[in-house]
Design an enzyme around this catalytic site. Structure first.
Site, PDB file in Angstrom:
ATOM      1  N   GLN A   1     -10.357  -3.794  -3.124  1.00  0.00           N
ATOM      2  CA  GLN A   1     -11.640  -3.242  -2.574  1.00  0.00           C
ATOM      3  C   GLN A   1     -12.757  -3.396  -3.696  1.00  0.00           C
ATOM      4  OE1 GLN A   1     -12.306  -1.472   0.453  1.00  0.00           O
ATOM      5  NE2 GLN A   1     -14.211  -2.017  -0.274  1.00  0.00           N
TER       6      GLN A   1
ATOM      7  N   HIS B   1      -7.706   0.868  -6.369  1.00  0.00           N
ATOM      8  CA  HIS B   1      -7.804  -0.002  -4.977  1.00  0.00           C
ATOM      9  C   HIS B   1      -8.279  -1.352  -5.507  1.00  0.00           C
ATOM     10  CE1 HIS B   1      -7.890  -1.144  -1.004  1.00  0.00           C
ATOM     11  NE2 HIS B   1      -8.832  -0.380  -0.713  1.00  0.00           N
TER      12      HIS B   1
ATOM     13  N   ARG C   1       0.914  -1.265  -0.104  1.00  0.00           N
ATOM     14  CA  ARG C   1       0.011  -0.142   0.074  1.00  0.00           C
ATOM     15  C   ARG C   1       0.894   1.110  -0.009  1.00  0.00           C
ATOM     16  NH1 ARG C   1      -5.301   1.513   3.530  1.00  0.00           N
ATOM     17  NH2 ARG C   1      -6.194   0.073   2.088  1.00  0.00           N
TER      18      ARG C   1
ATOM     19  N   ASP D   1     -17.365   7.207  -0.933  1.00  0.00           N
ATOM     20  CA  ASP D   1     -15.807   7.147  -0.552  1.00  0.00           C
ATOM     21  C   ASP D   1     -15.755   8.394   0.288  1.00  0.00           C
ATOM     22  OD1 ASP D   1     -13.192   6.431   0.250  1.00  0.00           O
ATOM     23  OD2 ASP D   1     -12.492   6.514  -1.896  1.00  0.00           O
TER      24      ASP D   1
ATOM     25  N   ARG E   1     -13.641  -8.583   2.030  1.00  0.00           N
ATOM     26  CA  ARG E   1     -12.202  -8.371   1.705  1.00  0.00           C
ATOM     27  C   ARG E   1     -11.370  -9.324   1.938  1.00  0.00           C
ATOM     28  NH1 ARG E   1     -10.476  -3.004   1.874  1.00  0.00           N
ATOM     29  NH2 ARG E   1      -8.694  -4.192   0.989  1.00  0.00           N
TER      30      ARG E   1
ATOM     31  N   CYS F   1     -16.835   2.083   1.079  1.00  0.00           N
ATOM     32  CA  CYS F   1     -15.591   1.200   1.299  1.00  0.00           C
ATOM     33  C   CYS F   1     -14.841   1.327   2.642  1.00  0.00           C
ATOM     34  CB  CYS F   1     -14.347   1.380   0.223  1.00  0.00           C
ATOM     35  SG  CYS F   1     -13.959   3.126   0.261  1.00  0.00           S
TER      36      CYS F   1
HETATM   37  N1   CP Z   1     -11.463   0.253   2.576  1.00  0.00           N
HETATM   38  C1   CP Z   1     -10.131   0.104   3.148  1.00  0.00           C
HETATM   39  O1   CP Z   1      -9.186  -0.120   2.339  1.00  0.00           O
HETATM   40  O2   CP Z   1      -9.770   0.246   4.429  1.00  0.00           O
HETATM   41  P1   CP Z   1      -8.646   0.414   5.216  1.00  0.00           P
HETATM   42  O3   CP Z   1      -7.851   1.694   4.697  1.00  0.00           O
HETATM   43  O4   CP Z   1      -8.699   0.526   6.504  1.00  0.00           O
HETATM   44  O5   CP Z   1      -7.535  -0.660   4.771  1.00  0.00           O
HETATM   45  N1  NVA Z   2      -9.933   6.817  -1.307  1.00  0.00           N
HETATM   46  C1  NVA Z   2      -9.653   6.400   0.118  1.00  0.00           C
HETATM   47  C2  NVA Z   2     -10.028   5.053   0.116  1.00  0.00           C
HETATM   48  C3  NVA Z   2      -9.665   4.614   1.735  1.00  0.00           C
HETATM   49  C4  NVA Z   2      -9.840   2.957   1.562  1.00  0.00           C
HETATM   50  C5  NVA Z   2      -8.288   6.823   0.184  1.00  0.00           C
HETATM   51  O1  NVA Z   2      -7.434   6.654  -0.664  1.00  0.00           O
HETATM   52  O2  NVA Z   2      -7.963   7.361   1.431  1.00  0.00           O
END
Ligand code: CP
Ligand code: NVA
Length: 298
Positions: free
Chosen positions: A131, A128, A101, A217, A285, A257
């Site tokens: 997700q 993502h 990530r 989101d 997930r 999400c």
């Molecule tokens: N939705 C999601 O990816 O959550 P986190 O940022 O908590 O991993």
């Molecule tokens: N768009 C959001 C998604 C979080 C899971 C971000 O990047 O923070």
């Protein structure tokens, strides 16, 4: 060996295979006959915060017989400026796979190239993919096929989650509507690359009318904190609430999400009324990512 770097690059057949296996992973949790990650150690390399992604991958790797090793980018030399390609070559010699990530999509791609081990995008600024796979699994569970359905995304239409949705639309044959202020709509170049049935509009009500799914989101994605005040001002009103839900199809799914900011992209009453769906989505997930892990080592 395979990588999951984006929905854009994921072949439709692979997507369908992962989604079908996710159903089996869910049904047979704690009764898995095979342990495809037996004897393996997987890095979970995170440059951004996470609750769901981190937990689901730690549990998922373990349930498939492997050992997860959580590495915060800030705690390893990567955080002090060691290049991605050097970090990747070290990890490639010691580990069996990586879940990454970070910010730039090119960093995940570079990591995959130099590590030579299966690499999974656990969120970048661009996409993502995990997700969206869990979201589609949830929609298939509750509505049957996603083909021919209308999914309406409300909020920051240019961030990672809606962009992954865009690339899923053409592959799985559903209509995607993105309701955002002009400056938060995806670029024309992205729309062209996605090449699906996608409508971008500032007209929130028109986008919600007759939708099978309303999805949102956060307004301020990770890494965009400096823009917080301007984003909250610009996106005000792009909220899923009771009056918007009334415009969608009766029984439409409301999805998020997570994490959710009540009073911003969704109101509290709508969130709580749809908590079953939203937390099924979060649970999925785990199941879909186990299917991704199994696919990645196949
Ligand atoms: N939705 C999601 O990816 O959550 P986190 O940022 O908590 O991993
Ligand atoms: N768009 C959001 C998604 C979080 C899971 C971000 O990047 O923070």
């Amino acid at each position: 060996m395979k990588n999951l770097l984006s929905i854009e690059k994921l072949a439709r057949a692979d997507m369908e295979r992962i989604l079908a296996d996710a159903v089996v992973m869910k049904r047979e949790r704690n009764r898995h006959k095979s342990q495809p990650l037996a004897g393996q150690t997987w890095a979970l390399l995170f440059s951004k915060s996470s609750t769901r992604t981190r937990i689901s991958f730690e549990v998922g790797v373990t349930e498939l017989g492997g050992r997860p090793m959580f590495l915060s980018a800030a705690d390893i030399q990567l955080g002090r400026g060691e290049p991605i390609k050097d970090t990747a070559r070290v990890m490639g010699r010691m580990l069996h796979g990586a879940v990454f990530r970070t910010y730039a999509q090119s960093d995940v791609e570079e990591f995959a190239k130099y590590s030579g081990i299966p690499t999974i995008n656990a969120l970048t600024d661009a996409e993502h993919p995990c997700q969206i796979l869990a979201d589609i699994q949830t929609i298939q569970e509750k509505l049957g096929s996603i083909a021919g359905k209308v999914v309406t995304f409300v909020g920051d239409g240019a961030c990672n989650v809606p962009v992954s949705w865009m690339f899923a639309a053409a592959k799985l044959g559903f209509e995607l509507r993105i309701a955002s202020p002009k400056r938060f709509q995806p670029s024309a170049a992205l729309l062209k690359r996605a090449n699906g049935q996608i409508i971008c509009t500032e007209d929130l009500k028109a986008a919600a009318r007759g939708a099978d799914v309303l999805y949102t989101d956060v307004w301020v994605s990770m890494g965009k904190e400096a823009e917080s005040a301007t984003r909250i001002k610009a996106l005000k009103g792009y909220q899923i609430n009771q009056s918007l839900v009334k415009l969608a199809k009766p029984g439409a799914l409301v999805m998020h999400c997570l994490p959710a900011y009540r009073g911003k992209e969704i109101d509290d009453a709508t969130f709580e009324a749809n908590a079953q769906t939203i937390f099924d989505q979060a649970e999925n997930r785990l199941h879909v990512q186990k299917a991704v892990l199994k696919w990645a080592v196949s």
